[in-house]
Write an enzyme that holds these catalytic residues in place. Structure first.
Site, PDB file in Angstrom:
ATOM      1  N   TYR A 330       0.860  -1.187   0.000  1.00  6.80           N
ATOM      2  CA  TYR A 330       0.000   0.000   0.000  1.00  6.80           C
ATOM      3  C   TYR A 330       0.901   1.243   0.000  1.00  6.80           C
ATOM      4  CZ  TYR A 330      -4.199   2.708   1.496  1.00  6.80           C
ATOM      5  OH  TYR A 330      -5.252   3.585   1.585  1.00  6.80           O
ATOM      6  N   CYS A 331       0.708   2.118  -0.992  1.00  7.74           N
ATOM      7  CA  CYS A 331       1.391   3.405  -1.062  1.00  7.74           C
ATOM      8  C   CYS A 331       2.905   3.214  -1.080  1.00  7.74           C
ATOM      9  CB  CYS A 331       0.916   4.305   0.081  1.00  7.74           C
ATOM     10  SG  CYS A 331       1.481   6.019  -0.025  1.00  7.74           S
ATOM     11  N   ILE A 332       3.621   3.872  -0.164  1.00  9.97           N
ATOM     12  CA  ILE A 332       5.080   3.809  -0.157  1.00  9.97           C
ATOM     13  C   ILE A 332       5.582   2.375   0.038  1.00  9.97           C
ATOM     14  CG2 ILE A 332       5.196   4.321   2.309  1.00  9.97           C
ATOM     15  CD1 ILE A 332       7.767   5.790   1.865  1.00  9.97           C
ATOM     16  N   PHE A 358      -1.722  -1.101  -3.928  1.00 12.53           N
ATOM     17  CA  PHE A 358      -2.751  -0.109  -3.622  1.00 12.53           C
ATOM     18  C   PHE A 358      -2.109   1.275  -3.730  1.00 12.53           C
ATOM     19  CE2 PHE A 358      -5.015  -3.121  -0.372  1.00 12.53           C
ATOM     20  CZ  PHE A 358      -5.471  -3.902  -1.422  1.00 12.53           C
TER      21      PHE A 358
END
Length: 599
Positions: A330-332, A358
């Site tokens: 998710y993200c980073i 994500f």
């Protein structure tokens, strides 16, 4: 007469008490602000020197084209004069004030006085005229490099938002009305809130967004049952308790972003992605990252690769007895999961069967709304702070993200808290938003310099653990979920990076809404839909892909669940956390790391 005297005595006593409180609070505020460090553009966002640079760019352009200056001046004077005359007529009662600019929908101006009272109506009109003139002046500037143009637009918008009349007590009708109704008590409560926030942030001002006493992780947040089954110095690995008798053979692990805490995926049972995944019959693990302090100053990307990802994979394979794992980033954490997969490919390590991303960026050519914060002056400040303190404080990160949505995350909360004297709301999402984590100093700089500024992973290659890795190294099945109005990871940039992966089996899903709401979007609510397009991505621009996509109302979770099931093998008896002799239960979910608060 006696009644009036009694009332006056009560009012006088209340005023004396309030004045005493104000005096005490003022002393505390001065003492707290004395500890504040000097303004640093790399840490605090736009200061006077950068806002002044925006103004200089406008004047430089006007000197090149004086005719434009005359035209803008004439237009501004004409509209301002007309607005003044309309207000004069409204004050005289001869006619309602006609707007020179029709006000757009804006919840900041929801109080009836902005429409009904001639003075406040005039203030809003003049603000709109000023904002329109300034914005148009920015739009007409020519010859700036794209990055400078983006920064100039950002700072212009920041000035416009900051100068809204609602942000000042004397020109905010709701604040004035509240002060009158409470006989000044709202202002004293507001000052108490202000002093509390300054004291809690070492002299800096960071608005408290939610009631800090309303939520507790493990009590009413992050309550999905499970056990910590592995722990090292950077993560706790939580195995979620199964809710079905049989589960898919291949386990799943979720890596949340380490700038936030994992319980965004488990705020409450009805919107918990963790609980939903368990209900679909998957053996689920989720990583809870350690909140680092100054002792992690030298903890870098390679350490996250080895101790974060590889050790988590090894533990899961040992616990389940499975040679392969499905993973989510998710993200980073999706960005660094990409680096990990590319590096594993160099070693021919096939432990990961499929991956879902994500809201993940792997191509930073278009930095979107973060462009102003990825210029050297800002990143230089980040590097100075990282070297001085050993880590990048979560408060600095929170302030940076707040600037991207200043009206919602700075100005409006400040008005409610400081002008109206209201207590912060009990809002679980805002509580999570304020419960951030620090970043190790070395890793923060490596991420900003190597990935964001240089965009090396997507272009020349990023060196990780002695090998240069690229997205094309990754050839396993992939799924990506991006969000249409994401202000952190723009979906078009996510799309551009996803096309670079070497896999021939790629599924891209575009969810409606933003970075959080587009992901935490459970079935049943039918609040946000999603787009899919089976056409090959490579020849398509993001806009062309969406134009040819099919729209499906409702959550993308079931679509992704069906995709994931195809990657997860046959059904086997459910696995219960803590049952492996080498990986006993260490602590009940949500574990210990997630509870560590920043000083």
């Amino acid at each position: 007469m006696a009644t009036d005297e009694s009332r006056n005595a009560v009012m006088s006593e209340r005023m004396q008490l309030n004045l005493a409180r104000v005096e005490e609070l003022s002393r505390r505020m001065i003492a707290a602000m004395a500890a504040r460090r000097p303004h640093d553009p790399g840490l605090d966002g736009p200061g006077p020197e950068l806002l002044a640079a925006s103004g200089m760019a406008v004047w430089a352009d006007f000197f090149k084209n004086p005719q434009r200056l005359l035209e803008e001046q004439a237009s501004w004077w004409g509209k301002s004069l007309q607005s003044y005359l309309n207000a004069q007529a409204a004050f005289a009662g001869s006619q309602p004030a006609e707007p020179v600019i029709v006000p757009p929908p804006d919840r900041r101006f929801s109080h009836p006085a902005w429409e009904s009272h001639p003075w406040f109506s005039y203030l809003r009109q003049q603000y709109l005229i000023n904002a329109e003139t300034l914005q148009r002046s920015m739009d007409q500037i020519e010859g700036l490099p794209p990055r400078e143009e983006h920064r100039l637009r950002y700072f212009t918008r920041a000035i416009i938002d900051m100068m809204a009349p609602v942000n000042f007590f004397a020109t905010n009708p709701e604040a004035l009305e509240r002060a009158r109704e409470t006989e000044g008590e709202s202002l004293v409560r507001g000052l108490e809130n202000l002093v509390r926030d300054i004291e809690n942030n070492n002299g800096d001002l960071l608005v408290t967004l939610s009631d800090p006493d309303a939520f507790e992780v493990g009590r009413n947040l992050g309550t999905t049952p499970g056990q910590v089954v592995f722990r090292n110095r950077i993560l706790e690995l939580i195995q979620i308790s199964p809710t079905t008798e049989k589960v898919h053979k291949v386990p799943l692990v979720i890596f949340p972003p380490w700038i936030n805490k994992f319980y965004i995926l488990d705020l409450k049972p009805q919107n918990s992605l963790l609980r939903w995944i368990a209900d679909q019959g998957f053996t689920l693990f989720v990583v809870s990252w350690k909140n680092p302090d100054e002792s992690y100053a030298d903890f870098g990307m390679e350490d996250y690769y080895r101790e974060g990802y590889l050790e988590a994979f090894a533990a899961i394979k040992a616990i389940t007895g499975e040679p392969k794992i499905n993973a989510v980033g998710y993200c980073i954490a999706g960005t660094t999961l990409s680096l990990t997969l590319a590096r594993m490919a160099k070693d021919r390590d096939a432990s990961v069967k499929s991956v879902t991303f994500f809201t993940t960026l792997t191509d930073f050519e278009d930095q979107g709304e973060f462009t102003p914060f990825l210029s050297n002056d800002f990143v230089d400040g980040i590097e100075r702070e990282a070297k001085a303190s050993g880590c990048l404080s979560s408060k600095i990160l929170a302030r940076t993200f707040s600037y991207l949505r200043a009206n919602d995350l700075i100005w409006q909360p400040a008005i409610r808290s400081y002008m109206l004297g209201e207590a912060p709301p009990a809002f679980d999402l805002l509580h999570w938003n304020g419960d951030g984590t620090n970043l190790p100093g070395r890793m923060a700089v490596e991420y900003l310099r190597g990935l964001c500024q240089d965009n090396s992973f997507a272009t020349t290659g990023y060196e990780l653990d002695g090998q240069v890795v690229r997205p094309s190294d990754i050839k396993i099945p992939l799924c990506a979920v991006a969000c249409e109005s994401d202000h952190i990871a723009a979906w078009t940039s996510s799309f551009a990076g996803f096309r670079r992966f070497g896999s021939k089996d790629k599924t891209f899903i575009l969810s409606q809404s933003g970075h959080i709401a587009g992901i935490v979007n459970p079935p049943g609510k039918n609040k946000y839909g999603h787009y899919t397009n089976p056409a090959p991505m490579s020849p398509l621009s993001p806009e062309a892909w969406r134009e040819g996509a099919d729209f499906t109302p409702g959550s993308w979770w079931p679509r992704w669940g069906a995709w994931l099931a195809k990657q997860s093998g046959s059904m086997v008896p459910a696995r219960h956390p803590g049952s492996h002799p080498d990986y006993p239960a260490l602590a009940p979910a949500p574990g210990e790391y997630v509870k560590r608060q920043n000083a």
